[in-house]
Scaffold this motif. Sequence first.
Motif, PDB file in Angstrom:
ATOM      1  N   LYS A 227      -1.277  -0.008  -6.435  1.00  0.00           N
ATOM      2  CA  LYS A 227      -0.642   0.230  -5.135  1.00  0.00           C
ATOM      3  C   LYS A 227      -1.005  -0.851  -4.123  1.00  0.00           C
ATOM      4  O   LYS A 227      -0.170  -1.287  -3.335  1.00  0.00           O
ATOM      5  CB  LYS A 227      -1.028   1.604  -4.588  1.00  0.00           C
ATOM      6  N   LEU A 228      -2.262  -1.299  -4.140  1.00  0.00           N
ATOM      7  CA  LEU A 228      -2.683  -2.364  -3.224  1.00  0.00           C
ATOM      8  C   LEU A 228      -1.936  -3.658  -3.518  1.00  0.00           C
ATOM      9  O   LEU A 228      -1.507  -4.364  -2.602  1.00  0.00           O
ATOM     10  CB  LEU A 228      -4.187  -2.595  -3.325  1.00  0.00           C
ATOM     11  N   ILE A 229      -1.788  -3.971  -4.794  1.00  0.00           N
ATOM     12  CA  ILE A 229      -1.084  -5.196  -5.187  1.00  0.00           C
ATOM     13  C   ILE A 229       0.383  -5.102  -4.784  1.00  0.00           C
ATOM     14  O   ILE A 229       0.952  -6.061  -4.233  1.00  0.00           O
ATOM     15  CB  ILE A 229      -1.249  -5.468  -6.691  1.00  0.00           C
ATOM     16  N   ILE A 230       1.006  -3.967  -5.043  1.00  0.00           N
ATOM     17  CA  ILE A 230       2.413  -3.783  -4.677  1.00  0.00           C
ATOM     18  C   ILE A 230       2.575  -3.856  -3.163  1.00  0.00           C
ATOM     19  O   ILE A 230       3.519  -4.472  -2.651  1.00  0.00           O
ATOM     20  CB  ILE A 230       2.969  -2.473  -5.259  1.00  0.00           C
ATOM     21  N   ASN A 231       1.645  -3.253  -2.412  1.00  0.00           N
ATOM     22  CA  ASN A 231       1.685  -3.309  -0.955  1.00  0.00           C
ATOM     23  C   ASN A 231       1.625  -4.758  -0.469  1.00  0.00           C
ATOM     24  O   ASN A 231       2.407  -5.181   0.388  1.00  0.00           O
ATOM     25  CB  ASN A 231       0.541  -2.478  -0.363  1.00  0.00           C
ATOM     26  N   TYR A 232       0.713  -5.532  -1.034  1.00  0.00           N
ATOM     27  CA  TYR A 232       0.579  -6.940  -0.676  1.00  0.00           C
ATOM     28  C   TYR A 232       1.857  -7.710  -1.015  1.00  0.00           C
ATOM     29  O   TYR A 232       2.354  -8.496  -0.203  1.00  0.00           O
ATOM     30  CB  TYR A 232      -0.630  -7.556  -1.397  1.00  0.00           C
ATOM     31  N   LEU A 233       2.391  -7.491  -2.209  1.00  0.00           N
ATOM     32  CA  LEU A 233       3.606  -8.194  -2.626  1.00  0.00           C
ATOM     33  C   LEU A 233       4.808  -7.797  -1.772  1.00  0.00           C
ATOM     34  O   LEU A 233       5.631  -8.655  -1.417  1.00  0.00           O
ATOM     35  CB  LEU A 233       3.889  -7.938  -4.107  1.00  0.00           C
ATOM     36  N   LEU A 234       4.908  -6.522  -1.421  1.00  0.00           N
ATOM     37  CA  LEU A 234       5.992  -6.079  -0.538  1.00  0.00           C
ATOM     38  C   LEU A 234       5.907  -6.773   0.819  1.00  0.00           C
ATOM     39  O   LEU A 234       6.923  -7.177   1.390  1.00  0.00           O
ATOM     40  CB  LEU A 234       5.952  -4.558  -0.336  1.00  0.00           C
ATOM     41  N   PHE A 235       4.684  -6.915   1.333  1.00  0.00           N
ATOM     42  CA  PHE A 235       4.523  -7.611   2.607  1.00  0.00           C
ATOM     43  C   PHE A 235       4.977  -9.064   2.480  1.00  0.00           C
ATOM     44  O   PHE A 235       5.712  -9.575   3.332  1.00  0.00           O
ATOM     45  CB  PHE A 235       3.073  -7.565   3.098  1.00  0.00           C
ATOM     46  N   GLN A 236       4.560  -9.741   1.422  1.00  0.00           N
ATOM     47  CA  GLN A 236       4.933 -11.149   1.241  1.00  0.00           C
ATOM     48  C   GLN A 236       6.443 -11.309   1.085  1.00  0.00           C
ATOM     49  O   GLN A 236       7.057 -12.183   1.713  1.00  0.00           O
ATOM     50  CB  GLN A 236       4.206 -11.754   0.030  1.00  0.00           C
TER      51      GLN A 236
ATOM     52  N   ILE B  59       6.605  -4.306   8.962  1.00  0.00           N
ATOM     53  CA  ILE B  59       6.142  -4.622   7.607  1.00  0.00           C
ATOM     54  C   ILE B  59       4.632  -4.859   7.613  1.00  0.00           C
ATOM     55  O   ILE B  59       3.919  -4.407   6.716  1.00  0.00           O
ATOM     56  CB  ILE B  59       6.924  -5.823   7.034  1.00  0.00           C
ATOM     57  N   PHE B  60       4.136  -5.559   8.623  1.00  0.00           N
ATOM     58  CA  PHE B  60       2.697  -5.781   8.732  1.00  0.00           C
ATOM     59  C   PHE B  60       1.956  -4.443   8.853  1.00  0.00           C
ATOM     60  O   PHE B  60       0.895  -4.251   8.257  1.00  0.00           O
ATOM     61  CB  PHE B  60       2.381  -6.682   9.936  1.00  0.00           C
ATOM     62  N   GLY B  61       2.521  -3.506   9.594  1.00  0.00           N
ATOM     63  CA  GLY B  61       1.898  -2.192   9.767  1.00  0.00           C
ATOM     64  C   GLY B  61       1.674  -1.460   8.449  1.00  0.00           C
ATOM     65  O   GLY B  61       0.731  -0.678   8.318  1.00  0.00           O
ATOM     66  N   THR B  62       2.505  -1.737   7.450  1.00  0.00           N
ATOM     67  CA  THR B  62       2.337  -1.063   6.150  1.00  0.00           C
ATOM     68  C   THR B  62       1.098  -1.526   5.406  1.00  0.00           C
ATOM     69  O   THR B  62       0.642  -0.859   4.482  1.00  0.00           O
ATOM     70  CB  THR B  62       3.563  -1.271   5.237  1.00  0.00           C
ATOM     71  N   THR B  63       0.529  -2.660   5.798  1.00  0.00           N
ATOM     72  CA  THR B  63      -0.637  -3.196   5.090  1.00  0.00           C
ATOM     73  C   THR B  63      -1.964  -2.646   5.615  1.00  0.00           C
ATOM     74  O   THR B  63      -2.979  -2.729   4.934  1.00  0.00           O
ATOM     75  CB  THR B  63      -0.696  -4.730   5.192  1.00  0.00           C
ATOM     76  N   LEU B  64      -1.972  -2.103   6.825  1.00  0.00           N
ATOM     77  CA  LEU B  64      -3.232  -1.780   7.498  1.00  0.00           C
ATOM     78  C   LEU B  64      -4.068  -0.720   6.779  1.00  0.00           C
ATOM     79  O   LEU B  64      -5.292  -0.783   6.814  1.00  0.00           O
ATOM     80  CB  LEU B  64      -2.963  -1.375   8.950  1.00  0.00           C
ATOM     81  N   ARG B  65      -3.438   0.243   6.151  1.00  0.00           N
ATOM     82  CA  ARG B  65      -4.189   1.271   5.416  1.00  0.00           C
ATOM     83  C   ARG B  65      -4.185   1.035   3.913  1.00  0.00           C
ATOM     84  O   ARG B  65      -4.609   1.896   3.150  1.00  0.00           O
ATOM     85  CB  ARG B  65      -3.613   2.657   5.704  1.00  0.00           C
ATOM     86  N   HIS B  66      -3.717  -0.115   3.527  1.00  0.00           N
ATOM     87  CA  HIS B  66      -3.611  -0.377   2.096  1.00  0.00           C
ATOM     88  C   HIS B  66      -4.244  -1.728   1.764  1.00  0.00           C
ATOM     89  O   HIS B  66      -5.456  -1.802   1.658  1.00  0.00           O
ATOM     90  CB  HIS B  66      -2.144  -0.246   1.659  1.00  0.00           C
ATOM     91  N   SER B  67      -3.454  -2.778   1.637  1.00  0.00           N
ATOM     92  CA  SER B  67      -4.042  -4.056   1.214  1.00  0.00           C
ATOM     93  C   SER B  67      -4.977  -4.655   2.265  1.00  0.00           C
ATOM     94  O   SER B  67      -5.842  -5.463   1.919  1.00  0.00           O
ATOM     95  CB  SER B  67      -2.952  -5.060   0.823  1.00  0.00           C
ATOM     96  N   LEU B  68      -4.862  -4.260   3.525  1.00  0.00           N
ATOM     97  CA  LEU B  68      -5.805  -4.727   4.557  1.00  0.00           C
ATOM     98  C   LEU B  68      -6.775  -3.628   5.011  1.00  0.00           C
ATOM     99  O   LEU B  68      -7.464  -3.793   6.021  1.00  0.00           O
ATOM    100  CB  LEU B  68      -5.053  -5.262   5.782  1.00  0.00           C
ATOM    101  N   ASP B  69      -6.859  -2.553   4.270  1.00  0.00           N
ATOM    102  CA  ASP B  69      -7.736  -1.446   4.678  1.00  0.00           C
ATOM    103  C   ASP B  69      -9.204  -1.863   4.753  1.00  0.00           C
ATOM    104  O   ASP B  69      -9.961  -1.323   5.545  1.00  0.00           O
ATOM    105  CB  ASP B  69      -7.573  -0.256   3.727  1.00  0.00           C
ATOM    106  N   TRP B  70      -9.609  -2.838   3.956  1.00  0.00           N
ATOM    107  CA  TRP B  70     -10.991  -3.323   3.992  1.00  0.00           C
ATOM    108  C   TRP B  70     -11.387  -3.776   5.393  1.00  0.00           C
ATOM    109  O   TRP B  70     -12.545  -3.692   5.768  1.00  0.00           O
ATOM    110  CB  TRP B  70     -11.187  -4.458   2.981  1.00  0.00           C
ATOM    111  N   SER B  71     -10.408  -4.239   6.190  1.00  0.00           N
ATOM    112  CA  SER B  71     -10.718  -4.732   7.537  1.00  0.00           C
ATOM    113  C   SER B  71     -10.978  -3.596   8.521  1.00  0.00           C
ATOM    114  O   SER B  71     -11.466  -3.835   9.622  1.00  0.00           O
ATOM    115  CB  SER B  71      -9.598  -5.640   8.055  1.00  0.00           C
ATOM    116  N   ARG B  72     -10.708  -2.361   8.119  1.00  0.00           N
ATOM    117  CA  ARG B  72     -11.008  -1.212   8.978  1.00  0.00           C
ATOM    118  C   ARG B  72     -12.514  -0.995   9.065  1.00  0.00           C
ATOM    119  O   ARG B  72     -13.046  -0.645  10.108  1.00  0.00           O
ATOM    120  CB  ARG B  72     -10.310   0.048   8.437  1.00  0.00           C
TER     121      ARG B  72
END
Length: 176
Positions: free
Chosen positions: A7-16, A98-111
């Motif tokens: 899911k994290l990989i797909i989230n990242y790819l969807l953002f790109q 689209i960026f907002g979709t990454t915050l709890r997923h592929s960028l969740d580590w930054s929380r």
Amino acid sequence: MTTNKTKLIINYLLFQIGWFACVLGGNPIALAATTVVLFIHLTWIGSWKKEKQLLAITFLIGCAVDSFLGNLHILQFGSQLNDYGRMLPLWLACLWLIFGTTLRHSLDWSRNHKLYGSLLGLFGGPLSYLAGAKLTDITLAQPLWQTLLTLAIIWAMIIPLLQSFSQAWLNKAKSQ
């Protein structure tokens, strides 16, 4: 979607994919791409119930920041003018969703690692605008180094700010 890592990989790819579709495709393609990205994200990766506030606040803050930068002529949106001043291009507004979709997923580590999130913003934010300016009719104010520094400072604050909102809503959901 079987695993969290998938899911994290797909989230990242969807953002790109979404980023390139918005930047290269212009307004009609951006709207279609954002709709598809949000549909896939909210169906298989995230949840509207859990993410609607974060998506909304990301969209509103992002559009406000970019509109403010446009009105200061730090970002120049080509011929995108109306009777009320500079208008943020739809494709740029779509990028914020689209960026907002990454915050709890592929960028969740930054929380949980706000310093790393700030560093990501410090470098990633200006680079994204620079790349976008090379591919669109957006112009960055000169001298370029001042514009990039301004964007770096803003983005070093935006990611931790958005992640603080994310954490607050997660805490509220846990307490209910």
